[in-house]
Design a protein around this motif. Structure first.
Motif, PDB file in Angstrom:
ATOM      1  N   UNK A 184       7.554  -4.357   1.938  1.00 15.17           N
ATOM      2  CA  UNK A 184       6.257  -4.461   1.252  1.00 15.17           C
ATOM      3  C   UNK A 184       6.394  -4.102  -0.225  1.00 15.17           C
ATOM      4  N   UNK A 185       7.207  -3.093  -0.522  1.00 18.79           N
ATOM      5  CA  UNK A 185       7.414  -2.698  -1.913  1.00 18.79           C
ATOM      6  C   UNK A 185       8.078  -3.818  -2.702  1.00 18.79           C
ATOM      7  N   UNK A 186       8.890  -4.598  -2.040  1.00 17.64           N
ATOM      8  CA  UNK A 186       9.612  -5.676  -2.728  1.00 17.64           C
ATOM      9  C   UNK A 186       8.839  -6.987  -2.766  1.00 17.64           C
ATOM     10  N   UNK A 187       8.181  -7.332  -1.645  1.00 18.09           N
ATOM     11  CA  UNK A 187       7.599  -8.668  -1.516  1.00 18.09           C
ATOM     12  C   UNK A 187       6.073  -8.698  -1.518  1.00 18.09           C
ATOM     13  N   UNK A 188       5.434  -7.578  -1.296  1.00 18.39           N
ATOM     14  CA  UNK A 188       3.994  -7.611  -1.057  1.00 18.39           C
ATOM     15  C   UNK A 188       3.752  -7.949   0.404  1.00 18.39           C
ATOM     16  N   UNK A 190       4.503  -9.046   3.936  1.00 21.14           N
ATOM     17  CA  UNK A 190       5.752  -9.088   4.698  1.00 21.14           C
ATOM     18  C   UNK A 190       5.561 -10.025   5.877  1.00 21.14           C
ATOM     19  N   UNK A 191       6.110 -11.210   5.763  1.00 18.69           N
ATOM     20  CA  UNK A 191       6.028 -12.185   6.851  1.00 18.69           C
ATOM     21  C   UNK A 191       7.197 -11.986   7.804  1.00 18.69           C
ATOM     22  N   UNK A 192       7.087 -12.584   8.969  1.00 17.43           N
ATOM     23  CA  UNK A 192       8.207 -12.556   9.912  1.00 17.43           C
ATOM     24  C   UNK A 192       9.443 -13.190   9.293  1.00 17.43           C
ATOM     25  N   UNK A 193       9.256 -14.258   8.517  1.00 17.44           N
ATOM     26  CA  UNK A 193      10.391 -14.955   7.919  1.00 17.44           C
ATOM     27  C   UNK A 193      11.129 -14.090   6.904  1.00 17.44           C
ATOM     28  N   UNK A 194      10.442 -13.142   6.268  1.00 18.46           N
ATOM     29  CA  UNK A 194      11.104 -12.263   5.307  1.00 18.46           C
ATOM     30  C   UNK A 194      12.246 -11.483   5.951  1.00 18.46           C
ATOM     31  N   UNK A 195      12.145 -11.251   7.270  1.00 16.77           N
ATOM     32  CA  UNK A 195      13.159 -10.472   7.980  1.00 16.77           C
ATOM     33  C   UNK A 195      13.981 -11.325   8.932  1.00 16.77           C
ATOM     34  N   UNK A 196      13.399 -12.387   9.448  1.00 16.72           N
ATOM     35  CA  UNK A 196      14.067 -13.207  10.458  1.00 16.72           C
ATOM     36  C   UNK A 196      14.499 -14.544   9.861  1.00 16.72           C
TER      37      UNK A 196
END
Length: 326
Positions: A184-188, A190-196
């Motif tokens: 959240x600090x980096x992207x605002x 946080x979607x599932x795709x941000x991690x997966x």
């Protein structure tokens, strides 16, 4: 595959990604003349398709269906991960086609699910699928593709074309909350795709290192996966384990949303390469850990797709269904 200059094919199918364009001829006998063309070698989509036709000697093609790694809205296509852009109507006229179907790549992959041979699927838990029930599909690679397949009530199927990879990520425990805070600090948002996804796995690697008080080297998803599978790096192994776990959360959410008692299918470029690591990961435990809905999920089978050309099969099935209805 070698070209067959006498083939009287009238149908062609394609799978268009940012790096490669895959084409095949489609006849009553199935797919033939499968070829992979680097997209960077061609200025336009039409140029790549014309090069394929010239190489195979297929001059009678009048019906084409492609899946493309892009949202498909109306007539104008502009790829997000490549420079190709075209009008569907103009391309159809230039290529002399009667039919030109352009579909989202995961909607096409979803359409392939009933066509996949059992030998190309590896089951990860659950029991038997409920015949005629919806199917769920997701796959991590460059992004997180999500789709589903819904019975149309007439013996056919309707694939879903959406952007489900961008649903909000939901942390499950305190460590995942810590990962969420860093994301959240980096992207605002946080979607599932941000991690997966491939970049998501690289982010998870850095985040887990930071949470543990480490400063790990920057690594690609391919490198993290390799070091996890050979057991030579504990942080990489932890990263891939968490990746599989988080995928269990997203897969369960999708399954409940669609009522996908027909089963869940996992494709994409990452999970099929994990092999036994994925089968023995916490994926299935997390998939079933849904409180009051756990009994609902417990019997639903999950399959990992190990088919070499699933999107081409899906494009062929979509084209068949379209032509039969028009």
């Amino acid at each position: 595959m070698t070209a067959n200059l006498s083939l009287p094919a009238t149908r062609l199918v394609g799978d268009i990604g940012g790096t490669n364009a895959r084409f095949a001829l489609h006849t009553a006998q199935g797919l033939s003349d499968i070829r992979v063309l680097p997209t960077a070698d061609y200025a336009r989509f039409a140029d790549a398709l014309l090069a394929y036709l010239a190489a195979t000697g297929a001059t009678a093609v009048r019906h084409v269906a492609i899946g493309i790694a892009n949202p498909v809205y109306g007539d104008q296509i502009r790829m997000t991960n490549h420079h190709w852009a075209f009008s569907i109507a103009q391309a159809r006229a230039e290529l002399g086609l009667q039919t030109f179907l352009v579909l989202n790549d995961f909607a096409v992959l979803a359409r392939a699910l009933p066509e996949l041979p059992a030998a190309e699927l590896v089951q990860v838990g659950g029991g038997s699928a409920v015949p005629g029930a919806p199917l769920a599909l997701l796959g991590a690679g460059t992004g997180l593709g999500v789709s589903g397949l819904i019975p149309d009530g007439q013996g056919g199927w309707t694939p879903l074309a959406g952007e489900g990879g961008h649903v909000s990520f939901a942390p499950f425990d305190e460590r995942e909350v810590a990962v969420w805070r860093l994301a959240h600090a980096r992207f605002g948002h946080v979607s599932a795709e941000r991690l997966l996804s491939g970049t998501g796995m690289a982010f998870l690697h850095q985040a887990l290192g930071q949470i543990a008080g480490q400063t790990p080297p920057e690594r690609s998803a391919a490198e993290i996966t390799r070091l996890a599978l050979d057991g030579s790096d504990a942080l990489c192994r932890d990263t891939v384990t968490l990746f599989c776990t988080l995928l269990g959360t997203v897969a369960a959410d999708l399954t409940i949303t669609l009522g996908a008692r027909g089963g869940v299918y996992i494709g994409g470029g990452i999970v099929p390469r994990l092999g036994d690591f994925f089968r023995h990961s916490p994926f299935r435990q997390r998939f079933e850990d849904k409180g009051r809905t756990s009994p609902y999920l417990r019997d639903i089978p999950v399959w990992v797709i190990h088919s070499p050309w699933p999107a081409l099969l899906g494009a062929a099935a979509a084209l068949d269904q379209f032509l039969q209805s028009h």
